[in-house]
Every structure is written in C-alpha cells, then in structure tokens.
Design an enzyme around this catalytic site. Structure first.
Site, PDB file in Angstrom:
ATOM      1  N   VAL A  68       1.802  -5.766   3.011  1.00  0.00           N
ATOM      2  CA  VAL A  68       0.749  -6.639   3.517  1.00  0.00           C
ATOM      3  C   VAL A  68       1.115  -8.088   3.213  1.00  0.00           C
ATOM      4  CG1 VAL A  68      -1.712  -7.167   3.495  1.00  0.00           C
ATOM      5  CG2 VAL A  68      -0.954  -4.827   3.098  1.00  0.00           C
ATOM      6  N   ASP A 113     -10.107   7.679   1.173  1.00  0.00           N
ATOM      7  CA  ASP A 113      -9.391   6.969   0.104  1.00  0.00           C
ATOM      8  C   ASP A 113     -10.280   5.868  -0.476  1.00  0.00           C
ATOM      9  OD1 ASP A 113      -7.312   6.508  -1.622  1.00  0.00           O
ATOM     10  OD2 ASP A 113      -6.176   5.252  -0.237  1.00  0.00           O
ATOM     11  N   LYS A 164      -0.134  -6.433   8.402  1.00  0.00           N
ATOM     12  CA  LYS A 164       0.253  -5.204   7.727  1.00  0.00           C
ATOM     13  C   LYS A 164       1.436  -4.602   8.469  1.00  0.00           C
ATOM     14  CE  LYS A 164      -2.202  -1.243   5.723  1.00  0.00           C
ATOM     15  NZ  LYS A 164      -3.525  -0.563   5.663  1.00  0.00           N
ATOM     16  N   GLY A 186       0.831  -1.190   0.000  1.00  0.00           N
ATOM     17  CA  GLY A 186       0.000   0.000   0.000  1.00  0.00           C
ATOM     18  C   GLY A 186       0.865   1.237   0.000  1.00  0.00           C
ATOM     19  N   GLY A 187       0.227   2.383   0.270  1.00  0.00           N
ATOM     20  CA  GLY A 187       0.969   3.634   0.229  1.00  0.00           C
ATOM     21  C   GLY A 187       2.051   3.722   1.280  1.00  0.00           C
ATOM     22  N   MET A 188       1.858   3.072   2.434  1.00  0.00           N
ATOM     23  CA  MET A 188       2.854   3.197   3.497  1.00  0.00           C
ATOM     24  C   MET A 188       3.137   1.865   4.164  1.00  0.00           C
ATOM     25  SD  MET A 188       0.578   4.940   6.526  1.00  0.00           S
ATOM     26  CE  MET A 188      -0.972   4.214   7.065  1.00  0.00           C
TER      27      MET A 188
END
Length: 968
Positions: free
Chosen positions: A65, A173, A82, A60-62
C-alpha cells in the site's frame, strides 16, 4: 452464558493434523509480517492512471500500500494505491480483483471507498480513499475514551459491517488494524481482501492458505468450514472484548499449529470481567494502566463488565455459530439497550433484572422515592404506569427482533437458492434474485409482519433499480397484508405509502401519487408531535407528487412545513438538504431563479459540512447548473456542471456510472455552446456508460436521447434517428407506454425534420402531439417551450410566416421579462426577425435581429458560433439599404463559420450557405468562393444522407464562379 463445550467434532482437528496441518498449517506459516519489503522502493514514482506513487505506507497479506497524488492537473487529490504483491499467486490475483469488485459495490461513510482500479503494465492495482487515522484500539487508548464512548464507537463499526452484510458481503478479517479512526473520530473499515460474497460465482477465492490473524479468527475459519455472518459476529466480539478490557479473548501463545488450535478451537475465551480479574491478579500495574486509559478505577471497570457486557461479548464469541447473535443488527440493538439502561435480548428477562434496568434508567426518581414513605406511595401509580409502558416497549422490541430474525432467515434461504453451485453455474442478477424472492414470499403466510417487512425492503430495492411497476406491486401487497391484520405499525405503513407514491410518480401517474401521499400525511399527523420526523417525510413525499403534478407553489409550502418539523439538529441534515434541493427545483420551475439558487446554496452548504451527504453534492450542483442555464447564463451553467462532474468523480471514482447524470448535463451544455470537441469527449463517455448499463437500465434512454441530439448536430443523421428510436424502445420497456418522456422524444424527431428541411413531416409530427404534450408539460416547462418554438419554425418552413410571427410574438412576450429570459430567447428573436423580413416588415425585423444578436453576444460571447444565424439574417436584410454594414456583418459571419468548418460543424455550413449570396452582392466574391469550398467539403464529408437542407446549401454554391464543382 456458561462454558458449555462447542459442538465441533474433535475428529476434524485430528484429520487436519494428520494431513500436515491443512488450514491450521497455513495460518501458522502465514503469520503477518511487519517488515518493509525491499521491492516497495521500485514503485515510488510509478503512475497508475492519473495517480503517481510517492510513498510506501504498509504491507498487507497480499499487497503493498502506497500514498499517491493525482498528477493530471485537474485537481489535487491524495489517495492510497494498493498493489498486488509481486510474489502473489494466481489465486491472490483473483482475490485482489474480487476485493476491488466488492468495494465498488459498498458505498458507506464508514467503509473506505474504492476510487479506481485496473491493470497497468501487467500490475494489478486499486486506488482507494486515503484514510489518515489510527487503529481503533490504539485510538481509544491514546484518546482515553471511557467505556460509553468505546461502545458508541464500536456501534459505528458494527453498522459498517451490518451494511456490508445487507449487501451480501462477509468481511472475514475484522481486527484493529483493519479499522481506522480518523482525527475527526470517524470509523473507516478497511481491507476486504479476503471478504466473501454470500452470492458467489461458485469459487471461494479465499480457500487454500488463509490470510488470517489467529487472534481474530473464528473457529469455522480455522476448521475450513463454511463462513457466513456468524464469523464476522465472532470477530466483532473479540474486538469488543479488546476495546473493553485491553486484553485478548483469544491469545495465541506462538505460531505453531498447537498454539493456534489451543487458542481458537479448544479454549473457551474468558469473559471480560474474568479477563480483568486475571490481569489484576497477575499484573496490578497493567490493570491500573488499562483502567486509566478508560478514565476509571480498576475495581469500577471490573464491576461494569459483570452482567450485560459479559453476556453481550459471550453472545458474540460462542464457539458454536448457532449460539451467537443471529445478526449484527441484534448485537447493535443490545449495545444500544445497554447504553440506554434497557434490558438486553441476550439475557433472560427476570423480574429482578428488568427492575434493576428500570431503576438505572430512572435512578433520580427512584432515589427520591426512598426519602419518605409518603413520596413512595404518591409516586407508585406513576411508576406502575411507566413500568407498563416499559413492558410494552419491550414487547415491541421483541416482536421487531423476531421479525428481523425471520427476515434474515428468509434472505439467507434465498441466497442459498441463488448459489451458482445450485443453479447450474449461473450467477443470478440482482433483479432476478428480487423476482425470485417476491415469488417465494407466500411461504411466510403465517408471519404477516415478516412478509410486510420483506415487501417494504424489496420494494426499496426495486425502486433503486428503476423497476417502478414492481415497487407498486409489492407496496400494494404490503398494504393489503396490513389491512387484513388486527393491528399494524403506522410508521411502516407511512414508509410503504411513500414508496408507492414515489413509484407512481415514476410511472407518470401523478394523480394517484397525490392521493397516496395525502394518505401518508394523514396517518403521520395521527402519530402525534413526537413523530415529527415521520410527518416531515410524509409531507415531502406529497410535495414531490405536487411538484410532478405541475403544482410547484403548493409543493414549496409543504416542504417549508417539513423543514420546520425537522428542526436544526445534526440528525436531520440529510432530509433537510434533500428538501432544500426540492424547493430549489420547484422555485426554478416558477421562474424565480435567484431564490432557487439561494435554496440550492443552502442545501450545498449542508452537504459540504457532512461526509454522509457527499453523495448528494453533485445532484445539488446539477440543480444549480440548470437554474443558471434557465436564467440565461449558459457559460456559468457549464462551469457549475463541470464542478458537478468533478465532485461526483471525487466521490464515486472516475469510472463509476454514478457520474452519469452530471456527465450528461455537462455534455448537453457543451452542445448548446457549440463546443463540439468537448461535447465529443463527454458524449463518448456517456455512451460508454450507457452501453455498460444496458438498455433495460432506467437511465439508458436518457443517454441515448441526449446522445442523439449530439449525433444530429454532427450531421450523423441516420445514427441520430437510430439513437432516439433506441431511447424510445428502452423508455417504453422500463416506464410503459404512458411515460411522458416519449412525447419529448417524438418532438425531437420533429426538430430533426425541421433542421433537415422537412417542414411538412415536422408539422405532421407536431400535430400528432398537439393535445398530449401541452397537457403533460405546463407552459413554463422547457419541453413545452421547445414544442411551441418548433411549431413556429414549422409554420415558417411551410411559408406561413404570419402564423409563425403570431406564435413567436406570444413566446417573446411571455419569456421576455428581464432577468428571467431563458437561454433560447435569442433564437426566438432571431426566428421572429426572419419571418418579419419574409413578410416585408423590415423595421421590426431589424429591431428583433439586433436584439437577438445583442442577447446572444451577452450570453455566449462576441465571436460565439451561436450568433451566426442572427449575423447572416441581418446582413441579408441590410444588403440593399446599407451594403457597407451588410458586408461587415457578412464577413464577420464568414470568419466565425470558418472556425466551425475546421471543427466539421455541418449545420454551421448550412447557415453559411445563406451568407454566400450576400457576400457576392457586396463584392466579396473571393470570400464567397472560399466559403463554398468549405461548405462543399464539410457537408460532403460530415453530413450523412441527402436531406433537403444539405441539397439547398450545396445548390446555393452551384452558381458559376463559386465552386470548383460548378466550374466543372
């Protein structure tokens, strides 16, 4: 809705460009990457809590996973783990922690659930529900869902977002990749990594470089303006556009600042029908593919878009937030109206439009009227009547929409007042926020419908916090407002009455609760047969009041009627499961344990087949555990309680306070089975959760009360009394001086006195309860049984064995029916045998002691420490007439007690001291000496204070030759 320009100041864009791009530059530089990171491989095999990482899934963006498996041996479980990306900044770490906190507060079947989280070896992690599914746009296309199915699926997405909004969370989002659809067609909303709390701590952790997808970003996000629910509505509109048309309303031609600015800020999105027209003109093959994926022809698809769907999407994606839907609920309402061919609220209600909608809903009837003029004339009156009803329904819908909008506005104002930046940096607790809202309601005096709705909603929130006094105050205010109105909604009044009745039950005022429930039932019956659901709810509320008022048989009758009203449809699964559980509890109270278990099993079967009912499964299992214990099956009861704990942990996560009740039940059964190591572990967790909840929480007193029983069993006498005092203080503060549980706590202190050898003090405490407790608890209630047994023990402790025998004879007769004997029945028999031995009735004493031993062995096992008292009493009784059997029994008791000595069980040592004289009389002096050494060691080290029972036990071992202390 036209293509009017948005009201943003163009100078804002110029300012952003002049400073190097600002938020736009961050978007351009932070476009998502699908590349698999090389560092992912090093995490495979790593452990986070009980979970082991086995496979990289996504980035993901940061975060990264992974799929992980539970490896602690308790049960199998696949989860998603995560991890914060190693390249993440400190701000990303805070954002990651915020996501975990937000998800912990969102429990909804369509929102991916957080299970665990923390920091391991410096690495922040979060354990989440593993969702095996497909992105929503891909799922719709691969399953070739038609427009109606896509809209229905989208409504489910909206409901999850609306739930987040009602819990003060904006997602920010919303895009296809963050919405997965499972193989069963269930929606799962994911990734709250950049979500925002409407009540924040003063720092927006998502400022700076935003991690957004430009095609699904709202204008205010790109401009860096304040973001609220309107931003989520904009993103939902973009998603709906994509699902309907297969095209992006906000296409971004590239990753440059100019591209993003053009798509998000400058360009008005095409309506769905225009977007399809453009696609058809430029690529006929693509248009055909889009239509086939929706099981229709392209021209039909275009026609479906024109009108309501164009307007609904437009009301979402207006550039100005003020022109969008006021709430996600209003979007849901319009989508449902569209599906049901009713007028939508976002459209001007012209006569022609309303007539068209009416004809669409009733097209079979309208077509028939065209056959002949005569048929038209005959049906005209019916059509006009139906038309009038339609208008009335529309007026009701409009009124409800206005009320909903006003409620939303009030809550928004309230949240602004609670902003820490406006309150000296202090974040208000939920209860403080509710208190503030209740105080501000008077400003809505000109809008009584809004006031009533808010009062009802806030009363429900207070009920969840256990603030029953506040529930009562708000409910009565709402009822008074309805009374002063010219007309009011009966359904809302019934709901208010149900809340009030439940609060009165919690406040220990069953008679008032009964009257309130009766009024709710009367009003529900007046609604007519089409409102069977409301009638069932009212009947169940009255059944609860009857149950709490000591009338379980009448409660069962009402709940059975409620079940008939609900029917067997899937939409009534939850209320049916709740009612079946209540009937199970009421049937248990009547002593029909077999039937009670059948009802609990029926409820559990419903809950097991519904994801929405997973939160109820642990509650049902606890009911089954209590029934098994009441039926005299403590081992099975503990097994069921263990299942309840495992079930709750799988639903809520291992660290959640939602496991509280199941943990208490399991710990209590550990204690009753004298499994002290297990009880230690479980009660430690109970105390941890209780301390985290705080003494103002409704469940704090429950934990402290049962924890005091455990502490007393361990010999921590002062700590036990401190815990039960803390329980009393908390219970009184939360529920008031009249709460009947306070009587139970006072009785527990009397039992402590009895165990410690302070019979006069115990008798005085019990005498003080003699009137109030039997009135509060019926004869069959467990608390009443404990009270009666304590009275018998106190009489025996004072030397009045004949009074004790009379009480115990009555108890063994009342509870001695085979198949319905409580687990404590063996203790009643043992106490009866001891008192009969004390008055010289040796035959009756031996008969009852043997019965007690047999009963306890059957329930707990041959070598269970629960059999210790009966064995010791039998040995002492037989020592003169049958020394061989007495010696055998005394040695068996000694063996069992020695194991308890290793566990540090002080009360087992108090009992064992009674066995020492028997051992000496049968010639087992060495064994008696060894036992005395254990008694001295355990009582000296483990039992705090100097109660009479401890002194007497040590004195029994003070004879010459029995202890080193005596020899000295």
């Amino acid at each position: 809705m036209g293509n009017r320009r948005h009201s943003f100041d163009p100078g804002e864009i110029d300012g952003l460009l002049a400073t190097g791009g600002g938020a736009l530059k961050g978007l351009a530089d932070g476009m998502e990457s699908t590349e698999t990171p090389a560092e992912a491989e090093r995490w495979v095999g790593a452990r986070f809590g009980p979970f082991e990482v086995v496979e990289f899934l996504d980035r993901g963006g940061m975060s990264l996973v992974f799929r992980a498996e539970r490896r602690d041996g308790d049960f199998e479980q696949s989860v998603a783990v995560k991890l914060l990306d190693a390249r993440g900044s400190e701000q990303m770490g805070a954002r990651f922690a915020r996501e975990r906190q937000i998800l912990a507060g969102l429990e909804h079947p369509n929102i991916a659930r957080v299970i665990d989280g923390g920091i391991s070896g410096g690495q922040p992690y979060m354990v989440m529900e593993l969702v095996a599914g497909m992105a929503v746009d891909r799922y719709c296309d691969e399953h070739r869902l038609d427009l109606n199915d896509r809209i229905d699926l989208f409504i489910g997405i909206c409901e999850a977002v609306q739930f987040a909004h009602t819990h003060l969370v904006v997602h920010r989002d919303i895009k296809p990749g963050n919405i997965l659809i499972t193989d069963q067609g269930e929606v799962k909303l994911l990734d709250f990594g950049i979500a925002k709390l409407l009540i924040d701590d003063g720092n927006d952790l998502t400022t700076g470089t935003p991690l957004l997808t430009p095609r699904f970003a709202s204008p205010e996000q790109v401009l860096g303006q304040p973001v609220n629910v309107a931003s989520d509505i904009y993103q939902l509109g973009l998603l709906l556009h994509l699902l309907l048309t297969g095209t992006h309303a906000q296409p971004v031609g590239g990753a440059s600042i100019a591209d993003i600015k053009k798509a998000v800020i400058d360009t008005e999105p095409l309506s769905p029908s225009k977007a399809l027209e453009t696609t058809g003109n430029t690529d006929g093959g693509e248009g055909s593919r889009i239509a086939q994926a929706r099981r229709t022809r392209f021209d039909r698809l275009q026609r479906r878009m024109r009108g309501d769907l164009d307007i609904i999407v437009g009301a979402c994606v207006a550039k100005s937030p003020a022109r969008r839907y006021g709430s996600v609920q209003r979007l849901i309402d319009d989508l449902r109206a569209y599906r049901e061919h009713r007028p939508i609220q976002a459209r001007s209600p012209s006569r022609a439009y309303r007539l068209a909608r009416f004809a669409r809903r009733h097209r079979g009837g309208v077509a028939a009227t065209l056959l002949t003029l005569v048929a038209l004339l005959i049906s005209l009156a019916a059509v006009l009547l139906s038309w009038r009803e339609t208008l009335q329904a529309q007026q009701i819908a409009e009124r409800e929409a206005r009320t909903s909008e006003a409620v939303s506005g009030f809550l928004a104002d309230l949240l602004e007042q609670a902003d820490p930046r406006d309150s000296g940096g202090e974040q208000l607790a939920v209860v403080e926020l509710l208190d503030q809202g209740a105080a501000n309601l008077e400003r809505l005096a000109e809008q009584p419908e809004v006031q009533i709705q808010l009062l009802k909603t806030m009363a429900g929130a207070y009920f969840g916090l256990g603030r029953y006094d506040s529930v009562e105050q708000l409910a009565r205010r709402a009822l008074a407002l309805q009374d002063s109105s010219a007309e009011f909604d009966l359904r809302i009044r019934i709901q208010i009455l149900r809340s009030l009745g439940s609060a009165l039950v919690g406040l220990g005022r069953p008679d008032e609760a009964m009257r309130t429930a009766e009024e709710a039932v009367r009003l529900a019956e007046a609604l007519g047969p089409e409102f069977a659901y409301n009638q069932a709810e009212a009947l169940h509320a009255m059944a609860i009041a009857l149950f709490d008022n000591g009338q379980p048989k009448q409660a069962i009758e009402l709940d059975e009627k409620a079940l008939i009203l609900l029917g067997e449809g899937p939409e009534t699964l939850q209320p049916r499961a709740i009612i079946l559980t209540t009937i199970g509890s009421a049937t248990r109270k009547l002593g029909d344990y077999e039937t009670a278990l059948e009802y609990f099993q029926r409820a559990f079967d419903l809950a097991s087949n519904s994801e929405e009912l997973k939160f109820q499964r642990g509650f049902i299992l606890r009911g089954m555990a209590q029934t098994l214990y009441a039926r005299g099956e403590p081992l099975k009861a503990r097994e069921m309680a263990t299942r309840a704990v495992a079930t709750d942990q799988s639903v809520y996560g291992e660290q959640s306070d939602k496991n509280f009740r199941s943990l208490i039940v399991l710990a209590l059964y550990d204690l009753k089975l004298l499994d002290l190591p297990a009880a230690d572990a479980h009660f430690a967790e109970v105390f941890r959760i209780a301390d985290a909840l705080g003494e103002k929480h409704p469940n704090y007193a429950v934990a402290r009360y049962y924890g005091s029983l455990h502490q007393h069993r361990k010999g921590l006498l002062e700590e036990a009394r401190g815990s039960i005092e803390a329980a009393s203080v908390s219970r009184r503060a939360v529920y008031g001086d009249d709460d009947r549980a306070l009587l139970e706590y006072e009785m527990a202190k009397a039992v402590f006195d009895l165990d410690e050898g302070r019979a006069p003090e115990a008798q005085a405490r019990l005498a003080a309860l003699n009137d109030a407790l039997p009135e509060a608890y019926g004869p069959g209630h467990q608390v009443r049984r404990e009270f009666d047994f304590a009275r018998a023990r106190a009489a025996a402790g004072m030397g009045d064995h004949r009074s004790a025998i009379a009480l115990l004879d009555e108890m063994t007769a009342r509870y001695g029916s085979p198949g319905s004997q409580p687990a404590e029945y063996g203790r009643y028999l043992e106490a009866l045998g001891r008192s009969q031995a004390a008055v010289g009735d040796r035959g009756a004493a031996e008969r009852h002691l043997l019965h007690a031993l047999d009963f306890q062995q059957r329930l707990y096992g041959i070598d269970s420490p629960t059999t210790l008292g009966a064995r010791i009493a039998l040995a002492a009784l037989r020592v003169v007439d049958d020394p061989d059997r007495a010696g055998s029994q005394a040695l068996a008791a000694s063996e069992i007690a020695s194991e308890q000595a290793e566990l540090g069980d002080p009360w087992a040592m108090v009992l064992l001291a009674q066995n020492v004289a028997t051992l000496r009389k049968v010639g087992e002096t060495a064994r008696a000496r060894a036992d005395c050494a254990a008694i001295d060691r355990v009582l000296t080290a483990r039992m705090t204070g100097d109660p009479p029972a401890k002194r007497e036990a040590l004195a029994l071992c003070a004879a010459p030759g029995l202890s080193d202390r005596a020899a000295d």
